[in-house]
Design a protein around this motif. Sequence first.
Motif, mmCIF file in Angstrom:
data_model
loop_
_atom_site.group_PDB
_atom_site.id
_atom_site.type_symbol
_atom_site.label_atom_id
_atom_site.label_comp_id
_atom_site.label_asym_id
_atom_site.label_seq_id
_atom_site.Cartn_x
_atom_site.Cartn_y
_atom_site.Cartn_z
ATOM 1 N N SER A 21 0.831 -1.198 0.000
ATOM 2 C CA SER A 21 0.000 0.000 0.000
ATOM 3 C C SER A 21 0.866 1.250 0.000
ATOM 4 O O SER A 21 1.812 1.354 0.782
ATOM 5 C CB SER A 21 -0.904 0.007 1.238
ATOM 6 N N ASP A 22 0.526 2.201 -0.855
ATOM 7 C CA ASP A 22 1.216 3.491 -0.830
ATOM 8 C C ASP A 22 0.748 4.341 0.352
ATOM 9 O O ASP A 22 1.422 5.282 0.739
ATOM 10 C CB ASP A 22 0.969 4.260 -2.132
ATOM 11 N N ILE A 23 -0.392 4.008 0.921
ATOM 12 C CA ILE A 23 -0.946 4.761 2.059
ATOM 13 C C ILE A 23 -0.201 4.432 3.356
ATOM 14 O O ILE A 23 0.283 5.329 4.046
ATOM 15 C CB ILE A 23 -2.453 4.457 2.238
ATOM 16 N N ASP A 24 -0.137 3.142 3.703
ATOM 17 C CA ASP A 24 0.452 2.761 4.988
ATOM 18 C C ASP A 24 1.727 1.922 4.859
ATOM 19 O O ASP A 24 2.351 1.595 5.861
ATOM 20 C CB ASP A 24 -0.571 2.032 5.859
ATOM 21 N N GLY A 25 2.120 1.563 3.636
ATOM 22 C CA GLY A 25 3.344 0.799 3.426
ATOM 23 C C GLY A 25 3.239 -0.672 3.769
ATOM 24 O O GLY A 25 4.207 -1.417 3.636
ATOM 25 N N LYS A 26 2.074 -1.123 4.215
ATOM 26 C CA LYS A 26 1.901 -2.510 4.625
ATOM 27 C C LYS A 26 1.683 -3.420 3.425
ATOM 28 O O LYS A 26 1.282 -2.982 2.355
ATOM 29 C CB LYS A 26 0.736 -2.638 5.602
ATOM 30 N N PHE A 27 1.955 -4.708 3.662
ATOM 31 C CA PHE A 27 1.824 -5.717 2.614
ATOM 32 C C PHE A 27 0.455 -6.386 2.666
ATOM 33 O O PHE A 27 -0.179 -6.469 3.721
ATOM 34 C CB PHE A 27 2.869 -6.819 2.793
ATOM 35 N N TYR A 28 0.030 -6.895 1.518
ATOM 36 C CA TYR A 28 -1.156 -7.740 1.404
ATOM 37 C C TYR A 28 -0.764 -8.914 0.531
ATOM 38 O O TYR A 28 -0.236 -8.727 -0.562
ATOM 39 C CB TYR A 28 -2.323 -6.984 0.759
ATOM 40 N N ALA A 29 -0.983 -10.136 1.001
ATOM 41 C CA ALA A 29 -0.656 -11.337 0.236
ATOM 42 C C ALA A 29 -1.946 -12.021 -0.202
ATOM 43 O O ALA A 29 -2.933 -12.063 0.544
ATOM 44 C CB ALA A 29 0.177 -12.293 1.077
ATOM 45 N N GLY A 30 -1.923 -12.556 -1.415
ATOM 46 C CA GLY A 30 -3.068 -13.282 -1.934
ATOM 47 C C GLY A 30 -2.627 -14.236 -3.021
ATOM 48 O O GLY A 30 -1.451 -14.325 -3.357
ATOM 49 N N TYR A 31 -3.599 -14.971 -3.576
ATOM 50 C CA TYR A 31 -3.289 -15.824 -4.715
ATOM 51 C C TYR A 31 -4.448 -15.777 -5.690
ATOM 52 O O TYR A 31 -5.577 -15.460 -5.331
ATOM 53 C CB TYR A 31 -2.969 -17.263 -4.285
ATOM 54 N N PRO A 82 -3.575 3.678 -3.353
ATOM 55 C CA PRO A 82 -3.145 2.784 -4.427
ATOM 56 C C PRO A 82 -2.191 1.708 -3.923
ATOM 57 O O PRO A 82 -1.514 1.866 -2.906
ATOM 58 C CB PRO A 82 -2.448 3.706 -5.420
ATOM 59 N N LEU A 83 -2.152 0.623 -4.657
ATOM 60 C CA LEU A 83 -1.331 -0.529 -4.311
ATOM 61 C C LEU A 83 -0.327 -0.795 -5.424
ATOM 62 O O LEU A 83 -0.602 -0.537 -6.590
ATOM 63 C CB LEU A 83 -2.214 -1.763 -4.116
ATOM 64 N N ARG A 84 0.814 -1.337 -5.025
ATOM 65 C CA ARG A 84 1.829 -1.727 -6.004
ATOM 66 C C ARG A 84 2.084 -3.226 -5.885
ATOM 67 O O ARG A 84 2.167 -3.751 -4.774
ATOM 68 C CB ARG A 84 3.139 -0.982 -5.738
ATOM 69 N N LEU A 85 2.213 -3.882 -7.009
ATOM 70 C CA LEU A 85 2.607 -5.281 -7.031
ATOM 71 C C LEU A 85 4.118 -5.317 -6.850
ATOM 72 O O LEU A 85 4.862 -4.809 -7.691
ATOM 73 C CB LEU A 85 2.214 -5.936 -8.357
ATOM 74 N N ILE A 86 4.568 -5.888 -5.727
ATOM 75 C CA ILE A 86 6.006 -5.868 -5.455
ATOM 76 C C ILE A 86 6.647 -7.249 -5.548
ATOM 77 O O ILE A 86 7.869 -7.354 -5.582
ATOM 78 C CB ILE A 86 6.316 -5.229 -4.086
ATOM 79 N N TYR A 87 5.817 -8.313 -5.593
ATOM 80 C CA TYR A 87 6.385 -9.657 -5.642
ATOM 81 C C TYR A 87 5.311 -10.633 -6.083
ATOM 82 O O TYR A 87 4.153 -10.483 -5.719
ATOM 83 C CB TYR A 87 6.905 -10.054 -4.253
#
Length: 84
Positions: A9-19, A43-48
């Motif tokens: 997240s660009d807002i809080d810098g936290k990660f979200y994992a999913g499949y 907004p969110l960025r795909l980082i991995y």
Amino acid sequence: MYYTYVLQSDIDGKFYAGYTKDLKLRFDQHNKGLVESTRNRRPLRLIYYEACLHQGDALHREQYFKTYNGKRFLHKRLKSYLTG
């Protein structure tokens, strides 16, 4: 193919994992606010992401990323990305 992915997240810098089976579609859904768990973190960025042949493998990997050791793995793997 199934994909396990991590968004940041660009807002809080936290990660979200999913499949998912369709990574591009799922990423678009996240950024359009169609996914309740990430709606307020855009907004969110795909980082991995990782590709798996079987759904069960992708689900297992997603669950791993949500554990303490999984988060440590991601931080080590993405060290240069996260530190700039």
